[in-house]
Design a protein around this motif. Structure first.
Motif, PDB file in Angstrom:
ATOM      1  N   GLY A  67     -22.059  80.019  19.140  1.00 32.22           N
ATOM      2  CA  GLY A  67     -20.736  79.467  19.373  1.00 32.22           C
ATOM      3  C   GLY A  67     -20.227  79.636  20.778  1.00 32.22           C
ATOM      4  N   HIS A  68     -21.112  80.010  21.713  1.00 29.97           N
ATOM      5  CA  HIS A  68     -20.646  80.271  23.076  1.00 29.97           C
ATOM      6  C   HIS A  68     -20.193  79.013  23.811  1.00 29.97           C
ATOM      7  CE1 HIS A  68     -21.168  84.495  23.118  1.00 29.97           C
ATOM      8  NE2 HIS A  68     -21.179  84.596  24.428  1.00 29.97           N
ATOM      9  N   ALA A  69     -20.556  77.857  23.310  1.00 33.26           N
ATOM     10  CA  ALA A  69     -20.063  76.622  23.926  1.00 33.26           C
ATOM     11  C   ALA A  69     -18.543  76.525  23.800  1.00 33.26           C
ATOM     12  CB  ALA A  69     -20.721  75.409  23.273  1.00 33.26           C
ATOM     13  N   ALA A  70     -17.982  77.130  22.752  1.00 32.79           N
ATOM     14  CA  ALA A  70     -16.520  77.098  22.587  1.00 32.79           C
ATOM     15  C   ALA A  70     -15.837  77.811  23.744  1.00 32.79           C
ATOM     16  CB  ALA A  70     -16.136  77.749  21.255  1.00 32.79           C
ATOM     17  N   LEU A 127     -17.274  78.180  13.454  1.00 35.05           N
ATOM     18  CA  LEU A 127     -15.990  78.249  14.166  1.00 35.05           C
ATOM     19  C   LEU A 127     -16.048  77.482  15.487  1.00 35.05           C
ATOM     20  CD1 LEU A 127     -15.018  81.979  13.503  1.00 35.05           C
ATOM     21  CD2 LEU A 127     -14.123  79.929  12.394  1.00 35.05           C
ATOM     22  N   SER A 128     -17.213  77.502  16.125  1.00 36.26           N
ATOM     23  CA  SER A 128     -17.379  76.724  17.350  1.00 36.26           C
ATOM     24  C   SER A 128     -17.264  75.230  17.074  1.00 36.26           C
ATOM     25  CB  SER A 128     -18.733  77.041  17.994  1.00 36.26           C
ATOM     26  OG  SER A 128     -18.952  76.240  19.133  1.00 36.26           O
ATOM     27  N   GLN A 129     -17.828  74.781  15.954  1.00 36.53           N
ATOM     28  CA  GLN A 129     -17.726  73.364  15.597  1.00 36.53           C
ATOM     29  C   GLN A 129     -16.292  72.983  15.243  1.00 36.53           C
ATOM     30  OE1 GLN A 129     -20.502  72.139  17.065  1.00 36.53           O
ATOM     31  NE2 GLN A 129     -20.437  70.629  15.425  1.00 36.53           N
ATOM     32  N   MET A 130     -15.573  73.910  14.640  1.00 39.42           N
ATOM     33  CA  MET A 130     -14.151  73.642  14.380  1.00 39.42           C
ATOM     34  C   MET A 130     -13.403  73.430  15.694  1.00 39.42           C
ATOM     35  SD  MET A 130     -13.359  76.395  11.346  1.00 39.42           S
ATOM     36  CE  MET A 130     -11.600  76.083  11.416  1.00 39.42           C
ATOM     37  N   PHE A 131     -13.725  74.235  16.689  1.00 39.10           N
ATOM     38  CA  PHE A 131     -13.079  74.073  17.998  1.00 39.10           C
ATOM     39  C   PHE A 131     -13.511  72.765  18.649  1.00 39.10           C
ATOM     40  CE2 PHE A 131     -12.741  74.848  22.613  1.00 39.10           C
ATOM     41  CZ  PHE A 131     -11.389  75.127  22.673  1.00 39.10           C
ATOM     42  N   GLN A 248     -25.058  71.702  21.129  1.00 38.30           N
ATOM     43  CA  GLN A 248     -26.240  71.624  22.001  1.00 38.30           C
ATOM     44  C   GLN A 248     -26.093  72.539  23.207  1.00 38.30           C
ATOM     45  OE1 GLN A 248     -24.635  69.002  20.716  1.00 38.30           O
ATOM     46  NE2 GLN A 248     -26.028  67.369  20.106  1.00 38.30           N
ATOM     47  N   MET A 249     -24.875  72.698  23.715  1.00 36.35           N
ATOM     48  CA  MET A 249     -24.645  73.588  24.844  1.00 36.35           C
ATOM     49  C   MET A 249     -24.929  75.037  24.447  1.00 36.35           C
ATOM     50  SD  MET A 249     -23.828  73.774  28.035  1.00 36.35           S
ATOM     51  CE  MET A 249     -23.027  72.199  28.424  1.00 36.35           C
ATOM     52  N   SER A 250     -24.540  75.410  23.231  1.00 34.00           N
ATOM     53  CA  SER A 250     -24.842  76.756  22.734  1.00 34.00           C
ATOM     54  C   SER A 250     -26.345  76.965  22.617  1.00 34.00           C
ATOM     55  CB  SER A 250     -24.175  76.982  21.373  1.00 34.00           C
ATOM     56  OG  SER A 250     -22.770  76.983  21.476  1.00 34.00           O
ATOM     57  N   GLY A 251     -27.045  75.950  22.134  1.00 34.17           N
ATOM     58  CA  GLY A 251     -28.504  76.058  22.020  1.00 34.17           C
ATOM     59  C   GLY A 251     -29.179  76.138  23.371  1.00 34.17           C
ATOM     60  N   GLU A 252     -28.612  75.433  24.351  1.00 33.92           N
ATOM     61  CA  GLU A 252     -29.209  75.430  25.689  1.00 33.92           C
ATOM     62  C   GLU A 252     -29.133  76.797  26.344  1.00 33.92           C
ATOM     63  OE1 GLU A 252     -28.383  72.849  29.703  1.00 33.92           O
ATOM     64  OE2 GLU A 252     -28.550  71.765  27.810  1.00 33.92           O
ATOM     65  N   VAL A 253     -28.027  77.500  26.153  1.00 26.33           N
ATOM     66  CA  VAL A 253     -27.906  78.824  26.776  1.00 26.33           C
ATOM     67  C   VAL A 253     -28.815  79.836  26.080  1.00 26.33           C
ATOM     68  CG1 VAL A 253     -25.974  79.753  25.401  1.00 26.33           C
ATOM     69  CG2 VAL A 253     -26.244  80.411  27.796  1.00 26.33           C
ATOM     70  N   PRO A 288     -37.940  61.862  27.480  1.00 25.43           N
ATOM     71  CA  PRO A 288     -36.774  62.578  26.944  1.00 25.43           C
ATOM     72  C   PRO A 288     -36.774  64.057  27.303  1.00 25.43           C
ATOM     73  CG  PRO A 288     -38.363  62.070  25.201  1.00 25.43           C
ATOM     74  CD  PRO A 288     -38.827  61.348  26.428  1.00 25.43           C
ATOM     75  N   VAL A 289     -35.665  64.518  27.846  1.00 25.98           N
ATOM     76  CA  VAL A 289     -35.552  65.911  28.266  1.00 25.98           C
ATOM     77  C   VAL A 289     -35.640  66.857  27.077  1.00 25.98           C
ATOM     78  CG1 VAL A 289     -34.051  67.590  29.426  1.00 25.98           C
ATOM     79  CG2 VAL A 289     -34.136  65.231  30.237  1.00 25.98           C
ATOM     80  N   THR A 290     -35.066  66.447  25.937  1.00 24.47           N
ATOM     81  CA  THR A 290     -35.046  67.326  24.772  1.00 24.47           C
ATOM     82  C   THR A 290     -36.449  67.655  24.269  1.00 24.47           C
ATOM     83  OG1 THR A 290     -34.728  65.345  23.401  1.00 24.47           O
ATOM     84  CG2 THR A 290     -32.765  66.612  23.974  1.00 24.47           C
ATOM     85  N   VAL A 291     -37.377  66.700  24.418  1.00 20.20           N
ATOM     86  CA  VAL A 291     -38.762  66.953  23.996  1.00 20.20           C
ATOM     87  C   VAL A 291     -39.377  68.049  24.860  1.00 20.20           C
ATOM     88  CG1 VAL A 291     -41.083  65.965  23.801  1.00 20.20           C
ATOM     89  CG2 VAL A 291     -39.091  64.631  23.094  1.00 20.20           C
ATOM     90  N   ILE A 292     -39.174  67.947  26.163  1.00 21.94           N
ATOM     91  CA  ILE A 292     -39.720  68.949  27.080  1.00 21.94           C
ATOM     92  C   ILE A 292     -39.113  70.320  26.809  1.00 21.94           C
ATOM     93  CG2 ILE A 292     -39.828  69.676  29.487  1.00 21.94           C
ATOM     94  CD1 ILE A 292     -41.756  67.485  28.901  1.00 21.94           C
ATOM     95  N   THR A 293     -37.792  70.385  26.667  1.00 28.50           N
ATOM     96  CA  THR A 293     -37.148  71.673  26.420  1.00 28.50           C
ATOM     97  C   THR A 293     -37.582  72.266  25.084  1.00 28.50           C
ATOM     98  OG1 THR A 293     -35.201  70.497  25.552  1.00 28.50           O
ATOM     99  CG2 THR A 293     -35.143  71.206  27.847  1.00 28.50           C
ATOM    100  N   GLY A 294     -37.802  71.406  24.086  1.00 25.54           N
ATOM    101  CA  GLY A 294     -38.301  71.879  22.792  1.00 25.54           C
ATOM    102  C   GLY A 294     -39.688  72.478  22.906  1.00 25.54           C
TER     103      GLY A 294
END
Length: 327
Positions: A67-70, A127-131, A248-253, A288-294
């Motif tokens: 939830g750090h993207a919040a 809670l992050s998704q609620m925000f 996605q921002m939370s997953g990226e960090v 696609p960037v997501t494929v590389i990051t995955g």
């Protein structure tokens, strides 16, 4: 979750190595804007601070938050709105963003620390998704358009942040202050208790520590420092959008921290630099960037679970550097 952190004993052995890497890094960052695009470097610094703040919670306390993207995006919105609509100077706008992220961290952390493992992680995500949906519907966030055209203004009333070099060195100064605060936290008695909670929570409780309070304090500190990165990012790029508060921002960090090395001071910065550079390079390609990051995420988990810096510390090269630096 498998523990991939470096043991406390090993961390103390490699203190000189880490300080050497930090000094080299600071020198490189001072010279970097004269050889590379300053905006790209500022993005690396913002996400590097974001990853370090997240690592304070995961690497040193053992709490995985999705939830750090919040906190990151929330601070970006608070800063952008206060600077653009209320005419706040940039430094005051960033401080307001930090305050907002701190309040969010207190609220989300209050509920998250009451559960452990995957349940705690799912609470932070929910809670992050609620925000996120609040930001989608709230009038001051401008919905899907976001807050755009945020003025950089003048730092302390006389330093023009529209000048790329002025802006870069301001970002660098805030980044170094943020990293120094994290270093002081993890090397203080408070930080030692956080590590003991991570290693054996039941034993920390038996020793008389109020584990819930220490967890909440770590959560709030991590949120506040994340807010510092988010507010800074809003000033650098002059906008705040829903991307900043998305899951996605939370997953990226998480990926940045894992890639660089959980439980190390330098690792998250290296991971953030690698992922940011990769995204910047692939932005103009059709791949696609997501494929590389995955793929990078899978390789990191399966092959070098300590991360780039963690593996460096454990390698023969790292041991040679450590011995040559004074041990």
């Amino acid at each position: 979750m498998t523990d991939t952190t470096v043991s406390p004993g090993r961390k103390s052995k490699f203190l000189n190595l880490e300080m050497l890497l930090i000094l080299i890094g600071v020198a490189a960052l001072i010279l970097a804007p004269f050889h590379f695009y300053p905006v790209f470097l500022m993005k690396v610094l913002c996400f590097g601070l974001f990853a370090c703040a997240f690592n304070l919670l995961l690497g040193y306390t053992g709490i995985l938050s999705f939830g750090h993207a919040a906190f990151f995006g929330g601070a970006a919105y608070f800063t952008a709105h206060s600077v653009k609509e209320w005419g706040f100077p940039p430094e005051l706008g960033i401080l307001l963003g930090v305050f907002g992220a701190t309040i969010l961290g207190l609220i989300i952390g209050f509920f998250a620390i009451r559960r452990q493992g995957i349940y705690s992680t799912m609470i932070t995500l929910a809670l992050s998704q609620m925000f996120f949906f609040f930001c989608l519907q709230a009038s001051f966030t401008k919905g899907e358009d976001g807050i755009q055209g945020v003025p950089r203004g003048k730092l302390l009333g006389f330093i023009d942040l529209n000048d790329p070099l002025n802006m870069y060195f301001f970002v660098l100064a805030v980044f170094l202050i943020g990293v120094f605060i994290i270093w002081r936290i993890i090397n203080s008695p408070f930080g030692m208790i956080l590590k003991s909670v991570r290693e054996n929570e039941n034993r920390a409780i038996s020793l008389g520590y109020s584990v819930a309070r220490y967890k909440l304090a770590a959560f709030v500190m991590s949120a506040a420092l994340t807010g510092l990165a988010g507010g800074l990012k809003a000033i650098v790029f002059q906008f705040a959008t829903l991307t900043d508060v998305s899951w996605q921002m939370s997953g990226e960090v998480v990926l940045m921290t894992l890639l660089g090395g959980i439980g190390t001071l330098v690792g998250p910065i290296v991971g953030a630099g690698f992922i940011t550079a990769l995204e910047n390079y692939l932005a103009t390609s059709e791949f696609p960037v997501t494929v590389i990051t995955g793929i990078i995420f899978m390789v990191c988990v399966l092959v070098f679970r300590r991360g780039i810096i963690g593996e460096l510390y454990a390698s023969r090269f790292g041991k040679k550097l450590e011995s040559s630096s004074g041990h």
